[in-house]
Design a protein around this motif. Structure first.
Motif, PDB file in Angstrom:
ATOM      1  N   TYR A 183     -11.905   4.672 -15.784  1.00 36.04           N
ATOM      2  CA  TYR A 183     -11.911   4.369 -17.082  1.00 36.04           C
ATOM      3  C   TYR A 183     -12.811   4.694 -18.051  1.00 36.04           C
ATOM      4  O   TYR A 183     -12.639   5.106 -18.925  1.00 36.04           O
ATOM      5  N   ILE A 184     -13.999   4.570 -17.531  1.00 35.88           N
ATOM      6  CA  ILE A 184     -15.214   4.731 -18.367  1.00 35.88           C
ATOM      7  C   ILE A 184     -15.488   6.303 -18.357  1.00 35.88           C
ATOM      8  O   ILE A 184     -15.639   6.844 -19.625  1.00 35.88           O
ATOM      9  N   GLY A 187     -12.707   7.855 -20.338  1.00 38.28           N
ATOM     10  CA  GLY A 187     -12.997   7.423 -21.704  1.00 38.28           C
ATOM     11  C   GLY A 187     -13.999   8.449 -22.436  1.00 38.28           C
ATOM     12  O   GLY A 187     -14.237   8.892 -23.720  1.00 38.28           O
ATOM     13  N   LEU A 188     -15.267   8.687 -21.697  1.00 40.04           N
ATOM     14  CA  LEU A 188     -16.070   9.558 -22.090  1.00 40.04           C
ATOM     15  C   LEU A 188     -15.627  10.944 -22.243  1.00 40.04           C
ATOM     16  O   LEU A 188     -15.738  11.612 -23.274  1.00 40.04           O
ATOM     17  N   ASN A 190     -12.337  11.987 -22.797  1.00 40.82           N
ATOM     18  CA  ASN A 190     -11.644  12.039 -24.057  1.00 40.82           C
ATOM     19  C   ASN A 190     -12.182  11.684 -25.229  1.00 40.82           C
ATOM     20  O   ASN A 190     -11.676  11.053 -25.725  1.00 40.82           O
TER      21      ASN A 190
END
Lengths: 355, 297, 257
Positions: A183-184, A187-188, A190
């Motif tokens: 997830y992290i 997230g970074l 994108n």
């Protein structure tokens, strides 16, 4: 596809994953759970290596060293003080390690943070290097970390390693950490920062010309990567319950690198698939060298045969899938549904032609 | 410390350095041509003493004949590994070839465990190599002279091949630009094979000399000397043959002298080697004798 | 207003002097051409202005700030953008990503808010996306915004590179052979485009170009370099009739023209 729908799909997938983990943790035997645990830890490690190598383009061979830091920090934090006192035979453990004690989650977080700090301190000077030279320098640092662990008996118990680490790691932890890591890091990737990282991979000179601070972004990526490698090392320690410096030799880094490359550089999906496949094969080839009966013929146990067949498998895979399983392509819900509908439409056309 | 002890250690460092040099050349030649870190080179090095061992034990060859056969077989294995595992990946991303190289390394190491077994074996050493010379208070084993002498012979031979023969010219051309060389009619495949043969033969010589120094052989014995020789190649400037030789001697020397001067820190001996590597990379990223390649903007 | 002041700079590589005593004072809004035979030192001057090389002697001022020896990303942040002679795109990223990356240096949001998609970041990202799409529309590339940049034809790659430079919101734009590889029709469009962006974005532009139609057509002032030395300076008419220039450079060109 609408953003809202994608979110719903993701939530449904997470619920399914939750149920699967529940059944796996309760129904499967310890051996299978262990393989799944290893696979999930490799997801965390692989995705973090993919961030620095696959997405940022910085060839790092230091993951085993980062894992070592995380593993030792976790081990020293979760072991009860009286136990540590008893098990450090070579040299007595020094303060403050004798008294500190922390719950698993705190230990994991601290492992990540301390490893991230190490990553930052190492990354700052070495990320000026490029390509293979960077790989060699990070490999050098990983080896130095391992040698230090070997030579600090009053902290690491030296070559004997630390034994009897509580087996906190289970599928909830490994899969949970893997999901958070994905997830992290997704997230970074994108985000505008992720674009900056990929621009550095694509063309450093152009990236710098559009105002991207190379050092800042490379070190940021390296530090985040180190953080998750440290957490992965902590999970690893509480899965194996025993760690010693030998566990963090270059082979460890290579395993993670192989997972990333076989999955396809720059594809998180590929890393996830390759992480599990890699561990399945590594474990399920074990019977080959343990000796087995094929009908009336008995094959005697031959040590080393497992790794021989594994390396052949690895060679065949890399020779035929030169860009990895996913070749840099990422899983998306659109792609998933397109794939599903293609299967169905294919079925229809074959049925049609049959009648 | 007495001056004698220092001299003794310098001699030791030279001898270890000459072995590193022999192995480092294989790394540097392959990297120069294919831009590939041949991680399997340490295993190629390990095979030679095993071939030697079995030549003497099973085929009852005299030591020298067995050594020649071992060098030949090792060189052949090196060439074969390139044909099977690296050649198909010449146009693939470079990392795939690296993974393949590590795959070959695993394969050779574990195949050796299967075939030769993991139990250490003792290589036969001819009496000549166990002789010890006494110079005043300095005691020097004859292997030390042998390893320096043999290294010098083979390194001169190598320099002759690279700089005086047509094949050497082809190898140098390819290391500059493989595509243009091909267009100019250079036999690229042949030259690459020759590179692997020469590199592996030198590693084999190194392996045999190593077994004279440390007669216990195991299938994992290639890992550490391989890694250090590789570091030597990088320190000297990877791609440069004189650099590999220089790097080998620097590494052998500093390793021995580190232990001599800081005996209490001997556990950090390998860490010191990596430390030197990192310092040199940071100060001179292309190594001591490497040429700087700058991207044209 | 004076935007750029290059004060008599010289650069040497080893023993070779690539550019000697180069002087340029640029007023805001000017469109200046830099011409000369191959190897005359034109791109080297761009490399010095953008911080890839530092001049060996003397200094460069941008809006009265000394930028000599600054890192390229700092200089980009101050407002100088450029394109490259051998197009440098992020080839495996999409066309729109290539433009959006130009806006990164103006990003306000922290890494954390970018990772966890806080509303502040999401708004910024959306506005960057909007602005990038608008920029792409200006060069008719917006319909292929999801293609990989490396898959575009060469001429379009050049346009994309200019758009990426514009995304950094520069005050000074350096174009290194923008018309190379374009057909006559594209070149004509490019000339209009360069003039348009100068007016729309209040730009000052320096242009390196071998296509004399472009240079003579749109530049108000032209500087001619040969072997690192400035041999002439003036408006297109003056340059065309300068005997030094004809001898060194146009003489050869004129035969083909």
């Amino acid at each position: 596809m609408k953003k809202q729908n994608k979110k719903i799909c993701t939530i449904i997938a997470l619920i399914i994953l939750f149920i699967l983990v529940y059944f796996a943790q309760n129904r499967l035997d310890a051996y299978k759970i262990r393989i799944l645990n290893l696979g999930a830890i490799y997801v965390t490690l692989g995705v973090s290596l993919n961030l620095i190598y696959g997405f940022t383009g910085q060839f790092s061979l230091g993951h085993a060293g980062f894992m070592a830091i995380g593993a030792y920090v976790t081990a020293l934090l979760v072991l009860p003080p009286y136990y540590k006192e008893a098990s450090f035979i070579l040299e007595p453990l020094i303060w403050p390690f004798t008294v500190i004690h922390a719950p698993f989650i705190v230990a994991l977080l601290l492992s990540g943070l301390i490893t991230a700090l190490a990553g930052f301190l190492i990354g700052l000077p070495v990320l000026r290097l490029k390509g293979d030279y960077l790989g060699i320098a990070t490999l050098g640092f990983a080896e130095i970390i391992r040698i230090i662990a070997n030579n600090l008996p009053h902290i690491t118990n030296g070559a004997l390693g630390i034994k009897g680490i509580p087996e906190f790691t289970n599928l909830w932890w490994t899969v949970g950490v893997a999901v958070v890591t994905i997830y992290i890091i997704k997230g970074l990737i994108n985000s505008s920062y992720g674009r900056a990282l990929m621009s550095i991979r694509e063309n450093e000179i152009a990236a710098e010309a559009v105002g991207i601070n190379l050092t800042y972004h490379k070190v940021m990526s390296f530090t985040i990567s180190a953080f998750f490698a440290g957490v992965g090392g902590g999970l690893f320690a509480c899965l194996l319950t025993t760690i010693d410096p030998k566990a963090f030799m270059f082979v460890m880094t290579f395993n993670i690198l192989a997972v990333v490359v076989l999955g396809g550089l720059g594809s998180i999906t590929g890393t996830v698939i390759a992480a599990f496949l890699y561990n399945f094969f590594l474990e399920y080839l074990r019977p080959i060298e343990a000796g087995f009966n094929l009908g009336p013929i008995h094959f005697p146990p031959i040590p080393g045969l497992r790794m021989v067949s594994f390396s052949v498998l690895l060679l065949v895979l890399i020779l035929y899938k030169q860009r990895g399983l996913m070749g840099g392509v990422e899983f998306t819900w659109e792609g998933f549904f397109r794939f599903i509908s293609r299967i169905f439409s294919n079925k229809k056309t074959t049925e049609g032609s049959a009648s | 410390m007495t001056i004698n002890l220092l001299l003794q250690n310098i001699a030791n460092g030279l001898s270890l350095g000459s072995l590193y040099s022999l192995i480092a050349i294989g790394y540097t030649m392959v990297y120069g041509i294919l831009r590939l870190i041949n991680f399997a080179h340490g295993e190629i090095f390990m095979l030679a003493p095993y071939f030697l061992y079995f030549g003497v034990l099973i085929f009852h060859l005299p030591w020298w004949a067995s050594a020649i056969v071992a060098i030949g077989l090792t060189a052949f294995t090196g060439m074969l590994s390139e044909r099977i595992a690296y050649k198909p990946l010449r146009d693939a991303p470079r990392i795939s070839a690296l993974i393949s190289a590590i795959g070959v390394s695993f394969f050779l190491q574990n195949l050796s465990i299967v075939v030769f077994s993991g139990i250490p074996k003792s290589v036969h050493r001819p009496a000549f190599f166990t002789k010890i010379f006494q110079f005043g208070e300095i005691r020097i084993q004859s292997t030390l002279f042998a390893s320096i002498g043999v290294s010098i012979i083979f390194l001169s031979l190598l320099i002759y091949i690279i700089y005086q023969t047509k094949t050497g010219l082809a190898m140098r051309a390819i290391s500059r630009d493989i595509e243009t060389s091909r267009l100019m009619g250079v036999g690229v495949n042949r030259a690459i094979s020759v590179t692997f043969i020469i590199g592996s033969a030198l590693a084999a010589v190194g392996g045999i000399l190593w077994s004279l120094r440390f007669p216990q052989i195991v299938p994992t014995m290639g890992i550490i000397p391989g890694l250090k020789a590789f570091i030597a190649a990088v320190v000297g400037g990877i791609g440069s043959i004189p650099g590999a030789m220089l790097g080998g001697f620097i590494l052998g020397m500093s390793e021995i002298l580190f232990v001599t001067f800081f005996p209490a820190m001997s556990g950090y001996r390998d860490a010191f080697v990596f430390f030197i590597l990192i310092i040199i990379l940071l100060l001179k990223p292309d190594g001591i004798l490497g040429t700087k390649v700058q991207e044209k903007v | 207003m004076e935007i750029l002041n290059i004060d008599n700079i010289t650069i040497q590589f080893g023993g070779l002097t690539a550019v000697k005593n180069f002087e340029l004072k640029l007023q805001s809004g000017e469109l200046v051409g830099l011409i000369g035979p191959n190897g005359a030192g034109k791109t080297t001057i761009f490399n010095m202005i953008t911080g890839i090389y530092a001049p060996s002697v003397n200094r460069i001022y941008f809006q009265n700030t000394d930028i000599t020896g600054m890192k390229p990303d700092k200089i980009a942040k101050l407002g100088i953008a450029r394109t490259f002679q051998n197009v440098r795109l992020m080839e495996n990223l999409t066309v729109i990503d290539n433009v959006m990356i130009g806006f990164h240096l103006h990003l306000q949001s922290s890494i954390a808010s970018a990772i966890f998609k806080f509303s502040g970041y999401v708004q910024e990202e959306e506005s960057i996306y909007q602005k990038s799409t608008e920029l792409l529309e200006k060069v008719d590339l917006e319909r292929c915004k999801l293609e990989k940049a490396g898959s575009l034809p060469y001429g379009q790659q050049r346009k994309l590179e200019i758009v990426r430079a514009l995304a950094t919101e520069p005050k000074l734009l350096l174009l290194d052979e923008p018309a190379a590889g374009m057909n006559p029709q594209e070149t004509k469009e490019l000339m209009g485009f360069i003039q348009r962006i100068r007016d729309d974005f209040n730009l000052t532009i320096i242009l390196i170009e071998h296509d004399m139609k472009v240079v003579m057509g749109i530049c108000e002032r032209i500087i001619v370099l040969n072997y690192g030395l400035t041999i002439a300076e003036g408006n297109p008419k003056e340059i065309q009739h300068n005997p030094e220039v004809i001898k060194a450079y146009l003489g050869v060109e004129a035969q083909y023209a």
